[in-house]
Design an enzyme around this catalytic site. Sequence first.
Site, mmCIF file in Angstrom:
data_model
loop_
_atom_site.group_PDB
_atom_site.id
_atom_site.type_symbol
_atom_site.label_atom_id
_atom_site.label_comp_id
_atom_site.label_asym_id
_atom_site.label_seq_id
_atom_site.Cartn_x
_atom_site.Cartn_y
_atom_site.Cartn_z
ATOM 1 N N ARG A 109 40.001 47.509 31.585
ATOM 2 C CA ARG A 109 41.363 46.357 31.809
ATOM 3 C C ARG A 109 42.261 46.610 31.016
ATOM 4 O O ARG A 109 42.183 47.329 29.551
ATOM 5 C CB ARG A 109 40.781 45.056 31.487
ATOM 6 C CG ARG A 109 41.921 43.664 31.249
ATOM 7 C CD ARG A 109 41.970 43.484 33.156
ATOM 8 N NE ARG A 109 42.881 42.351 32.595
ATOM 9 C CZ ARG A 109 43.365 41.741 33.583
ATOM 10 N NH1 ARG A 109 43.757 42.170 34.697
ATOM 11 N NH2 ARG A 109 43.921 40.297 33.804
ATOM 12 N N THR A 382 47.439 44.021 43.912
ATOM 13 C CA THR A 382 45.721 44.707 43.305
ATOM 14 C C THR A 382 44.795 44.892 44.615
ATOM 15 O O THR A 382 45.756 45.050 45.644
ATOM 16 C CB THR A 382 45.339 43.230 42.712
ATOM 17 O OG1 THR A 382 46.268 42.730 41.743
ATOM 18 C CG2 THR A 382 44.155 43.301 42.577
ATOM 19 N N ASN A 402 48.515 44.670 38.470
ATOM 20 C CA ASN A 402 48.950 42.671 38.601
ATOM 21 C C ASN A 402 49.752 42.850 39.722
ATOM 22 O O ASN A 402 49.652 42.621 41.172
ATOM 23 C CB ASN A 402 49.776 42.356 37.153
ATOM 24 C CG ASN A 402 50.022 40.578 36.843
ATOM 25 O OD1 ASN A 402 48.828 40.041 38.263
ATOM 26 N ND2 ASN A 402 50.402 40.108 36.016
ATOM 27 N N ASP A 424 49.645 37.978 33.083
ATOM 28 C CA ASP A 424 47.900 37.318 33.070
ATOM 29 C C ASP A 424 47.455 36.368 31.867
ATOM 30 O O ASP A 424 46.901 35.940 31.740
ATOM 31 C CB ASP A 424 46.454 38.164 33.639
ATOM 32 C CG ASP A 424 46.816 38.796 34.743
ATOM 33 O OD1 ASP A 424 47.407 38.178 35.474
ATOM 34 O OD2 ASP A 424 46.523 39.269 35.113
ATOM 35 N N SER A 453 41.466 38.054 33.271
ATOM 36 C CA SER A 453 41.006 38.131 35.090
ATOM 37 C C SER A 453 40.476 37.896 35.686
ATOM 38 O O SER A 453 39.434 36.424 35.739
ATOM 39 C CB SER A 453 41.054 39.122 35.362
ATOM 40 O OG SER A 453 40.651 40.175 36.679
ATOM 41 N N SER A 454 41.047 37.267 37.514
ATOM 42 C CA SER A 454 39.893 36.830 38.088
ATOM 43 C C SER A 454 39.614 37.815 38.879
ATOM 44 O O SER A 454 39.152 37.550 39.924
ATOM 45 C CB SER A 454 40.856 36.093 39.168
ATOM 46 O OG SER A 454 41.637 35.202 38.345
ATOM 47 N N GLY A 473 44.481 38.815 45.217
ATOM 48 C CA GLY A 473 44.609 38.149 45.425
ATOM 49 C C GLY A 473 44.219 37.057 44.612
ATOM 50 O O GLY A 473 44.598 35.631 44.661
ATOM 51 N N GLY A 474 44.610 37.213 43.056
ATOM 52 C CA GLY A 474 44.665 36.207 41.976
ATOM 53 C C GLY A 474 43.673 35.237 41.643
ATOM 54 O O GLY A 474 42.957 36.038 41.642
HETATM 55 O O1 DON Z 1 43.320 39.806 37.027
HETATM 56 C C1 DON Z 1 44.161 39.601 37.580
HETATM 57 O O2 DON Z 1 43.630 38.413 37.843
HETATM 58 C C2 DON Z 1 45.085 39.541 38.247
HETATM 59 N N1 DON Z 1 45.856 41.013 37.613
HETATM 60 C C3 DON Z 1 44.687 39.738 40.057
HETATM 61 C C4 DON Z 1 46.005 40.144 40.566
HETATM 62 C C5 DON Z 1 46.154 39.885 42.196
HETATM 63 O O3 DON Z 1 44.907 39.689 42.362
HETATM 64 C C6 DON Z 1 47.102 39.928 42.991
HETATM 65 N N2 DON Z 1 46.747 40.140 44.501
HETATM 66 N N3 DON Z 1 47.764 38.931 44.783
#
Ligand code: DON
Length: 571
Positions: A109, A382, A402, A424, A453-454, A473-474
Amino acid sequence: MLSARPHRWDRMRRVALCTLAAVHFAFPAGFAWADQAAAPHKAAIASAHPLASRAGQEVLEQGGNAFDAAVAISAALAVVEPSSSGLGGGGFYLLHRSADGFETMVDAREKAPSAATRDMYLDKNGEPVKGASTGGPLAAAIPGEPAAFEYLALKYGRLSLKQNLQPAIRLAREGFALNARLQAGIRYKRDALLRSPESAKVFLIKGEVPPLGTLIKQPDLAATLEVLAERGAKGFYQGSVARELVRSVIAGGGIWSMQDLANYTVVERRPLVGEYRGARIVSAAPPSSGGVALLDALNILSGVDMAHLDSATRKHWVIAAMQRVYRDRAIYLGDPDFVDVPVSLLTNPAYAAGQRASIRSDKAMPSDLLPGVSEQSGGPQTTHFSVLDREGNRVGATISVNLWLGTGYIAGHTGVLLNNTMDDFSIKPGIPNDFGLIGASANSVAANKRSLSSMTPTFVETPAGTMIIGSPGGSYIISMVLLGTLNYLEGMSAADVVKSPRYHHQYSPDEVEYEPDAFSPAEIQALQGRGHKLEVASRRWGNMQVVTWDYASGVVQAASDPRGVGEGLVY
Ligand code: DON
């Protein structure tokens, strides 16, 4: 989706179910049914781009293992899917070594630069400066991917870093054809690309979005990959590439230093291991929130007789579990090197039993009645890939810059697109980030800290087989991996797991978002009758990549989400 189809190991599941509510079923360290099974004798890769899957295949065919393939796939994705990950980004690599069952998570990360401060994205009145944590080099954290490449190749791979980087170098130098997905990303990010002369040179033609099929060549990125291949991580974090990165970041208003780059290291973290109806779940540890939330949700559901409920009631329980674990995510989770994350509490079945007791089967509970804060999210940036090699070594990796194309800013002549992972962090309590995520002080900005992070790369193991799963997918990532896990355990194939329609509740907003076909009309009625607020999603989300291996039949499957343009290969 959650059909009550009988499963091959149903008997064991029933036995486990009887004991579960009371007993936390612990697996000995390194335990895995897979290691007692014969090797798969087939390799499988699922990634978000066919050229990246083939890069992985190429190094496997040269005698590399799954860990080498992970480097080759990541590096190729950095070239052909720059919207989603890259040398300027970071992520998590979940590894399983078949020889001894050893499992680890390589945490690559990104880290906040050492000059970062808690209020760096606020103006003098304490209000967020619009776009500061997403827009330019100030939004960029110190990248982790190049360090992970060297680490994976040296410590776990069989080939050299240089061999593993060859497919990516070729793709960067010779170019690849622009597809509709990346073209849409370029269109969306055009203004930011225009502000960065090097980005405009690579991704635009005379300032315009290139037509489909245009050959995208990245000679600067090829040169940076070559230095990395020759000199290892030092080639990126020290010397001429590092100097050019820092020069360009500072020129664009950022705060990186040579020391920040030189100091970056990946960290190995022990993956979180849990149990659900006799299945062993291995998932991402903090600074990902994914493993904690996934295990807690499964713990909540393990005390519910899911197989004998009607489908609407099953979905009601899944939604209620999501609602509770997303609440905890917002309150407790952050970088474990900086804050005490109560992982054992949150993943303890006794804790889940308390949460379960707060759920009524006939009624949704308003989020307001669960004290706390929370979040929202998710687009198609992502990327995740899953790899299984012929010996049974496995990698699930979710990596990112991101948002789409990160900041959209290529740093000088390095070809490296900078991430905006600083977004984030919780830049101010109560102020949502780009995904609508709100956090507490556990996730505030600090020098050298990793933002929460997710991303949730996960292995699901049963006595009958194994699945490697993950998705971008955030904040939707966690609910997707939860649904994917439940679906696999109900007997779905890899192709069905990635295709299956999704629904999501993240505590705040207090609503269930769902893909159009996720609920039948009868389920909609039943869920609304319980008081759920249902919102049909305007677009589908996720880009899930799944590999499965059935021990008894030897069948190996690789499936790439039909929402994306990726490819699953088995050979
Ligand atoms: O680490 C994370 O949770 C985010 N930076 C992930 C971003 C992400 O999955 C974007 N996609 N939709």
